[in-house]
Design a protein around this motif. Structure first.
Motif, PDB file in Angstrom:
ATOM      1  N   SER A 238       0.819  -1.205   0.000  1.00 20.22           N
ATOM      2  CA  SER A 238       0.000   0.000   0.000  1.00 20.22           C
ATOM      3  C   SER A 238       0.855   1.258   0.000  1.00 20.22           C
ATOM      4  N   VAL A 239       2.146   1.119   0.311  1.00 15.44           N
ATOM      5  CA  VAL A 239       3.058   2.264   0.327  1.00 15.44           C
ATOM      6  C   VAL A 239       3.470   2.632  -1.081  1.00 15.44           C
ATOM      7  N   THR A 240       3.965   1.644  -1.825  1.00 20.86           N
ATOM      8  CA  THR A 240       4.398   1.900  -3.209  1.00 20.86           C
ATOM      9  C   THR A 240       3.274   1.689  -4.212  1.00 20.86           C
ATOM     10  N   ARG A 241       2.142   1.161  -3.716  1.00 25.30           N
ATOM     11  CA  ARG A 241       0.999   0.823  -4.573  1.00 25.30           C
ATOM     12  C   ARG A 241       1.410  -0.173  -5.657  1.00 25.30           C
ATOM     13  N   ASP A 242       2.304  -1.038  -5.300  1.00 26.91           N
ATOM     14  CA  ASP A 242       2.750  -2.071  -6.224  1.00 26.91           C
ATOM     15  C   ASP A 242       1.736  -3.207  -6.222  1.00 26.91           C
ATOM     16  N   TYR A 243       1.551  -3.836  -7.375  1.00 21.81           N
ATOM     17  CA  TYR A 243       0.610  -4.946  -7.453  1.00 21.81           C
ATOM     18  C   TYR A 243       1.065  -5.944  -8.504  1.00 21.81           C
ATOM     19  N   ILE A 244       0.507  -7.143  -8.413  1.00 20.68           N
ATOM     20  CA  ILE A 244       0.774  -8.195  -9.384  1.00 20.68           C
ATOM     21  C   ILE A 244      -0.554  -8.694  -9.940  1.00 20.68           C
ATOM     22  N   ILE A 245      -0.495  -9.255 -11.143  1.00 22.26           N
ATOM     23  CA  ILE A 245      -1.687  -9.704 -11.844  1.00 22.26           C
ATOM     24  C   ILE A 245      -1.511 -11.162 -12.252  1.00 22.26           C
ATOM     25  N   TRP A 246      -2.485 -11.991 -11.905  1.00 24.20           N
ATOM     26  CA  TRP A 246      -2.552 -13.359 -12.432  1.00 24.20           C
ATOM     27  C   TRP A 246      -3.649 -13.421 -13.485  1.00 24.20           C
ATOM     28  N   ARG A 247      -3.359 -14.066 -14.592  1.00 28.31           N
ATOM     29  CA  ARG A 247      -4.379 -14.347 -15.597  1.00 28.31           C
ATOM     30  C   ARG A 247      -4.451 -15.848 -15.812  1.00 28.31           C
ATOM     31  N   TYR A 248      -5.665 -16.356 -15.941  1.00 28.01           N
ATOM     32  CA  TYR A 248      -5.893 -17.793 -15.999  1.00 28.01           C
ATOM     33  C   TYR A 248      -6.568 -18.168 -17.313  1.00 28.01           C
ATOM     34  N   ILE A 249      -6.166 -19.317 -17.848  1.00 29.74           N
ATOM     35  CA  ILE A 249      -6.754 -19.851 -19.074  1.00 29.74           C
ATOM     36  C   ILE A 249      -7.269 -21.254 -18.785  1.00 29.74           C
ATOM     37  N   PHE A 250      -8.485 -21.556 -19.289  1.00 30.96           N
ATOM     38  CA  PHE A 250      -9.120 -22.844 -19.056  1.00 30.96           C
ATOM     39  C   PHE A 250      -9.402 -23.527 -20.390  1.00 30.96           C
ATOM     40  N   ASN A 251      -9.490 -24.865 -20.347  1.00 28.41           N
ATOM     41  CA  ASN A 251      -9.887 -25.596 -21.544  1.00 28.41           C
ATOM     42  C   ASN A 251     -11.395 -25.794 -21.559  1.00 28.41           C
ATOM     43  N   ASN A 252     -11.886 -26.527 -22.559  1.00 29.00           N
ATOM     44  CA  ASN A 252     -13.334 -26.696 -22.705  1.00 29.00           C
ATOM     45  C   ASN A 252     -13.948 -27.500 -21.569  1.00 29.00           C
ATOM     46  N   ALA A 253     -13.137 -28.285 -20.863  1.00 32.92           N
ATOM     47  CA  ALA A 253     -13.639 -29.063 -19.731  1.00 32.92           C
ATOM     48  C   ALA A 253     -13.626 -28.259 -18.440  1.00 32.92           C
ATOM     49  N   LYS A 266       2.380  -4.263 -16.569  1.00 34.85           N
ATOM     50  CA  LYS A 266       1.787  -5.215 -17.514  1.00 34.85           C
ATOM     51  C   LYS A 266       2.846  -6.038 -18.238  1.00 34.85           C
ATOM     52  N   ASP A 267       4.044  -6.096 -17.692  1.00 29.31           N
ATOM     53  CA  ASP A 267       5.102  -6.934 -18.260  1.00 29.31           C
ATOM     54  C   ASP A 267       4.991  -8.338 -17.675  1.00 29.31           C
ATOM     55  N   GLN A 268       5.062  -9.343 -18.544  1.00 29.14           N
ATOM     56  CA  GLN A 268       4.976 -10.715 -18.080  1.00 29.14           C
ATOM     57  C   GLN A 268       6.248 -11.095 -17.334  1.00 29.14           C
ATOM     58  N   THR A 269       6.064 -11.651 -16.131  1.00 30.87           N
ATOM     59  CA  THR A 269       7.213 -12.057 -15.324  1.00 30.87           C
ATOM     60  C   THR A 269       7.355 -13.563 -15.231  1.00 30.87           C
ATOM     61  N   GLY A 270       6.381 -14.299 -15.692  1.00 31.06           N
ATOM     62  CA  GLY A 270       6.474 -15.751 -15.676  1.00 31.06           C
ATOM     63  C   GLY A 270       5.128 -16.385 -15.958  1.00 31.06           C
ATOM     64  N   ARG A 271       5.148 -17.719 -16.063  1.00 34.30           N
ATOM     65  CA  ARG A 271       3.894 -18.432 -16.276  1.00 34.30           C
ATOM     66  C   ARG A 271       4.053 -19.869 -15.785  1.00 34.30           C
ATOM     67  N   ILE A 272       2.912 -20.521 -15.568  1.00 39.30           N
ATOM     68  CA  ILE A 272       2.878 -21.941 -15.244  1.00 39.30           C
ATOM     69  C   ILE A 272       1.908 -22.622 -16.191  1.00 39.30           C
ATOM     70  N   ASP A 273       2.361 -23.699 -16.818  1.00 34.42           N
ATOM     71  CA  ASP A 273       1.522 -24.516 -17.690  1.00 34.42           C
ATOM     72  C   ASP A 273       1.141 -25.795 -16.963  1.00 34.42           C
ATOM     73  N   TYR A 274      -0.088 -26.270 -17.190  1.00 35.46           N
ATOM     74  CA  TYR A 274      -0.585 -27.479 -16.549  1.00 35.46           C
ATOM     75  C   TYR A 274      -0.862 -28.552 -17.589  1.00 35.46           C
ATOM     76  N   GLN A 275      -0.401 -29.769 -17.313  1.00 39.06           N
ATOM     77  CA  GLN A 275      -0.690 -30.907 -18.161  1.00 39.06           C
ATOM     78  C   GLN A 275      -1.450 -31.939 -17.328  1.00 39.06           C
ATOM     79  N   TYR A 276      -2.480 -32.563 -17.947  1.00 35.91           N
ATOM     80  CA  TYR A 276      -3.350 -33.488 -17.235  1.00 35.91           C
ATOM     81  C   TYR A 276      -3.252 -34.883 -17.843  1.00 35.91           C
TER      82      TYR A 276
END
Length: 280
Positions: A238-253, A266-276
């Motif tokens: 709350s001091v620097t008003r810094d924040y992070i954003i998660w965006r999620y993608i889903f499949n048809n199921a 809005k610069d991408q800092t990383g991602r995680i991919d999921y395999q089922y």
């Protein structure tokens, strides 16, 4: 990035003061829906792969889940460099979380959930036992509800002696609009405010910041047409008003296939991919 995926992230990394309605009620409901989707889709294994902002795989990080359909147990194993943790989650016949256990590193972390016949969370018990530091603490969160199913109060009891009460007020549309802490029947600290869109979906969790003398958001949410959270913004300072954003993608199921992390520029800092993997 180095954070656990699916529901465990909220249970073990949620350090925000308050937000109990969101954490214990909203998030538990979302977690149970996600877990039911895993079982209904006959998922047997999930593997998470982490990538940095240049698309390079993080070879120091592995995270996978094995789902035992017969015993209704999810075993989540995480390796981060030389550290390995294993968390066991047990669900009931309705695929609701009833027990989470982590005994990694000689520390016992256990969380138990109780529900009533209306599928409402009535109690969450958290027990932490750390022999090396002589720590043995139990927290119990007990919930009471109004006739329409929304919570009225929650009591947080530490080691059976230290009790704090949280009371919940409604907004004009009848949603939970305010969460406030009470000690000795007197209000304590700044309340939390919950805001919703025209579909009564939670969009903002806000608190008054006494330093800058204005309301500041702590969490913000965006949804897709299926009412799934596809973006979460978390204020980390709350001091620097810094924040992070998660965006999620889903499949048809309805299974999550990707999480992408952005900074406040809005610069991408990383991602995680999921395999089922699925049962035949």
């Amino acid at each position: 990035m180095k954070y656990l995926f699916l529901f465990i992230v909220f249970l073990y990394q949620q350090n925000t003061f308050g937000q109990y309605y969101y954490r214990d009620i909203v998030t538990t409901g979302e977690n149970n829906v996600a877990i039911a989707s895993l079982f209904n889709n006959k998922v047997t294994n999930i593997t998470a792969t982490e990538y940095n902002n240049r698309g390079q795989k993080n070879t120091d990080f592995n995270d996978w889940q094995d789902i035992n359909h017969r015993d209704r147990i999810i075993r989540q194993t995480t390796r981060d460099r030389l550290t390995k943790t294993t968390v066991y989650t047990r669900v009931d016949e309705q695929f609701r979380v009833v027990d989470i256990a982590d005994t990694s590193g000689g520390i016992i972390n256990n969380i138990q959930y109780r529900y009533n016949n209306k599928n409402q969370v009535t109690a969450i018990t958290k027990h932490i036992f750390e022999p090396a530091l002589n720590t043995n603490q139990t927290e119990v969160f007990t919930w009471e509800y109004a006739s329409d199913g929304l919570p009225l109060t929650m009591k947080r009891i530490i080691n059976k002696t230290d009790t704090t009460e949280y009371r919940f007020a409604r907004d004009e549309q009848g949603n939970i609009g305010e969460e406030r802490q009470y000690r000795l029947n007197l209000p304590f600290g700044q309340p939390l405010y919950y805001y919703y869109d025209d579909k009564n979906r939670l969009t903002d969790i806000v608190r008054y910041n006494t330093r800058i003398k204005m309301l500041m958001p702590e969490l913000m949410f965006e949804y897709d047409e299926n009412n799934r959270v596809i973006q979460k913004t978390q204020v980390v300072s709350s001091v620097t008003r810094d924040y992070i954003i998660w965006r999620y993608i889903f499949n048809n199921a309805g299974l999550k296939t990707k999480e992408v992390l952005f900074d406040k520029n809005k610069d991408q800092t990383g991602r995680i991919d999921y395999q089922y993997q699925f049962a035949e």
